[in-house]
Design an enzyme around this catalytic site. Sequence first.
Site, short mmCIF file in Angstrom:
data_model
loop_
_atom_site.label_atom_id
_atom_site.label_comp_id
_atom_site.label_asym_id
_atom_site.label_seq_id
_atom_site.Cartn_x
_atom_site.Cartn_y
_atom_site.Cartn_z
N ASP A 65 -13.32 -9.80 -17.58
CA ASP A 65 -14.25 -10.86 -17.16
C ASP A 65 -14.93 -11.51 -18.36
O ASP A 65 -15.35 -10.85 -19.31
CB ASP A 65 -15.32 -10.28 -16.25
CG ASP A 65 -14.79 -9.97 -14.87
OD1 ASP A 65 -13.57 -10.11 -14.65
OD2 ASP A 65 -15.59 -9.58 -14.00
N ASP A 122 -7.51 -9.33 -6.62
CA ASP A 122 -8.23 -8.69 -7.72
C ASP A 122 -8.02 -7.17 -7.71
O ASP A 122 -8.37 -6.50 -6.74
CB ASP A 122 -9.72 -9.03 -7.60
CG ASP A 122 -10.49 -8.75 -8.86
OD1 ASP A 122 -9.96 -8.06 -9.75
OD2 ASP A 122 -11.64 -9.21 -8.96
#
Length: 536
Positions: A328, A263
């Site tokens: 997200d 990430d």
Amino acid sequence: MRFLISVLLLGLLAWPWPVVHAARAVRPVKTTAVEVRAEEPPAEPSYPDIAANDEPTPRLNGPRVVGTTPGREFIYRLPVTGAAPLTCTVTNLPPGLTFDAATGVIRGRVEKEGTTPVAITVRNRYGTARATLRIVAGRNKLALTPPMGWNSWNVWGTQVSDEKVRAAAEALERTGLAACGYRYVCIDDGWQGRRTPEGVMQPNERFPDMKALGDWLHARGFLFGMYTSPGPFTCGRYLGSWRHEEADARLYASWGVDYLKHDWCSYEGIARQKTPEVLQQPYIVMRAALDKTDRDIVYAICQYGMGEVWTWARQPNIGGNLWRTTGDIEDTWQSVSEIGFRHSPLARFAGPGGWNDPDMLVLGVVGWGEKTRPTRLTPDEQITHMTLWALLAAPLILGCDLTRLDEFTRRLLTNPEVIGIDQDELGVPATRRDTAQDGTEVWARPLADGRLAVGLFNRSNDTQTVTANWRDLGLRGRCTVRDVWQRRDVGTFDQVFAALVPPHGARLLLLRPQPTAPRSPRRTATPPANQHGNGN
């Protein structure tokens, strides 16, 4: 006018889906057959009329193909359902693999490259099911279908723990999700502690023994997922892998990790410019580190779609198996629809071995580490969410509290035909085939068995008739139509199918073209110059 009348009649013939009412937010039902008084609302279920998926007959679920690298550990839990007791028989395994009938797990290390058709038979007192699973051994053969499983982030955030991960795995078994193909159990951000003076990462106090956790998952046939960042810190401000990539990759392999989410997070402070070279560099570094281990690890690239990641994530020096295409996701209609419906142009970049990732499913009880709550999506929006992700060949990664799985969510996640569409071995994601100004869209993807999976979507705030025209789908003649969520055959239709779809809702169909009847031989050697076929 004739066309409009025809469409309306077809909509009635297609057994339209009942308009759904979410609890505490009842919507009025539109009907032309019965006058409904406001003070006497019709009785309706608390969730849409979708199949329960609990038939007692045996069935093998999930993909029909799985990959591995020769000489590396292979674990595959057969996803089988039906009334207990079930008896599974597996024959023609490649050398190096064995099947444990007590656990239903195939494990071992394939000895050499090649594709092996493995015959699987599942029996119980209600019948017998047979299927073939192709095990493909070779280099870069992971994720031949999109990964399915659970990730801790959307429910626990950085408050994840060993206990919560084990509880999720046990719930996968108890609820029947594991038997439907959900097999990755992934720890997201929040597990990291400190590094030793030698630079070896240590888990924090919530994870007393990470290798023991991995062994526990593997013993049950699950695969173990892990999280890190290429920057100095993760999104939750825990330690990342910056300048420790090789040490971390060795550590993950020693724990038995099978899936790594990498990430971007604090690498933002290192990558001052967003050139292609800068965006790719940290993923090249971790790819090289993973390649030095003796373990198959699915590589999930998470950097939110920057630099059109879908155009380069599969390069050999990066080798991404899935890549996030957006920021997200949130459990709102705006988030789900904006993320999901943007993927038609990206379809050509995905396929066996590498997948567009529109982020995790926001179904069930979520919370991101704070107070957990049911998803804010309405039942119809949840159906659209799952329908679209399956059509997109997206990874089906759950992000909810599986210990609090309600019946509606369980039905959404266990429909074998929906899973079959997502896991189709042809691996061609859906594209948009038609769109209208009233907010309706038609999407479709071809399947390996010759059928076409079709989604009818209504993005508007009103019930709409959504029409699928064969010409937009590349079809001709007559097709049988099956409603996937209700798991029933609707009928045979010629050139067009129309159905009512509730606001923010979807219908998911399987279309199978019917053989064209042979034409009678003509009496003349050549047809008249003005004669044309009728397309049937």
